[in-house]
Scaffold this active site. Structure first.
Site, PDB file in Angstrom:
ATOM      1  N   ASN A 102      24.481   8.767  21.543  1.00 49.07           N
ATOM      2  CA  ASN A 102      25.814   9.195  21.112  1.00 49.07           C
ATOM      3  C   ASN A 102      26.140  10.520  21.787  1.00 49.07           C
ATOM      4  OD1 ASN A 102      28.228   9.348  19.496  1.00 49.07           O
ATOM      5  ND2 ASN A 102      27.174  10.798  18.143  1.00 49.07           N
ATOM      6  N   HIS A 104      28.437  14.044  21.073  1.00 51.23           N
ATOM      7  CA  HIS A 104      29.170  14.766  20.034  1.00 51.23           C
ATOM      8  C   HIS A 104      29.767  16.021  20.665  1.00 51.23           C
ATOM      9  CE1 HIS A 104      30.273  15.883  15.984  1.00 51.23           C
ATOM     10  NE2 HIS A 104      29.893  17.119  16.272  1.00 51.23           N
ATOM     11  N   GLU A 174      31.795  16.443  29.008  1.00 46.51           N
ATOM     12  CA  GLU A 174      31.362  15.076  28.657  1.00 46.51           C
ATOM     13  C   GLU A 174      31.426  14.159  29.880  1.00 46.51           C
ATOM     14  OE1 GLU A 174      32.278  14.720  23.924  1.00 46.51           O
ATOM     15  OE2 GLU A 174      33.901  14.095  25.245  1.00 46.51           O
TER      16      GLU A 174
END
Ligand code: GAR
Length: 187
Positions: A102, A104, A174
């Site tokens: 994941n 975040h 990201e």
């Protein structure tokens, strides 16, 4: 071919970034997008890249083993969460050990957990007066934003930053680092 499945239910810009990054890649493919929200932006991006989309509801994710079986049949090597807000069930974690990650948009363990997503995270970071925020890429376990950390990258929170300007800086991090981590985990 190493196949990845991206679970995403938001605007989908990380999925779009990965799809572009792996387009024409001979060894890695974004083979499936799993989404739990009708009309989510990610669905349009998946169409643009000819990636099949599976729209799921809670019954599919939590009430059966069907999705795990499908991911196995498709030979998915890595499950990549990119703005997917539902907990991953234990049967999937067991079936894909250390194969679910994941991202975040903050430096976990701070500013994570249920309800902490998107601009809510950036608003909380700014309200707390933090000098830095960043991204955390981590393995997924049965809690929100909680598994072992694979990578963190920091960015300064500057005077005058708003949730939107901080979000833009974090999205840039990201887009740079998520595909690099995926490459590393698949190699
Ligand atoms: C990303 O910033 C990701 O870090 C965050 O959702 C956004 C999705 O953006 N995830 C979380 O907050 C997880 N708790 P996108 O749909 O444009 O890729």
């Amino acid at each position: 071919m190493k196949r990845i499945a991206v679970f995403a239910s938001g605007s989908g810009t990380n999925m779009r970034n990965m799809a572009a990054y792996y387009e024409n890649n001979p060894t890695v493919e974004v083979s499936l997008v799993v989404c739990n929200k009708h009309g989510a932006g990610v669905i349009q991006y998946a169409k643009q890249f000819n990636i099949p989309v599976l729209l799921i509801d809670r019954q599919v994710l939590y009430g059966s083993n069907e999705l795990v079986e499908l991911l196995k049949i498709l030979h998915i090597k890595l499950i990549v969460l990119a703005g997917f807000m539902w907990l991953i069930p234990q049967n999937m974690i067991t079936a894909f050990p250390n194969r679910i990650i994941n991202i975040h948009p903050a430096l976990l363990p701070d500013f994570g957990g249920k309800g902490m997503y998107g601009n809510k995270v950036h608003e909380a970071v700014i309200a707390a007066g933090k000098a830095f925020s960043g991204i955390t890429i981590h393995y997924v376990n049965e809690k929100y934003d909680d598994g072992a950390i694979v990578l963190q990258q920091k960015v300064a929170v500057e005077k005058g930053d708003t949730p939107d300007t901080l979000a833009a800086k974090i999205h840039a991090l990201e887009y740079k680092h998520y595909p690099e981590v995926i490459d590393r985990l698949l190699s």
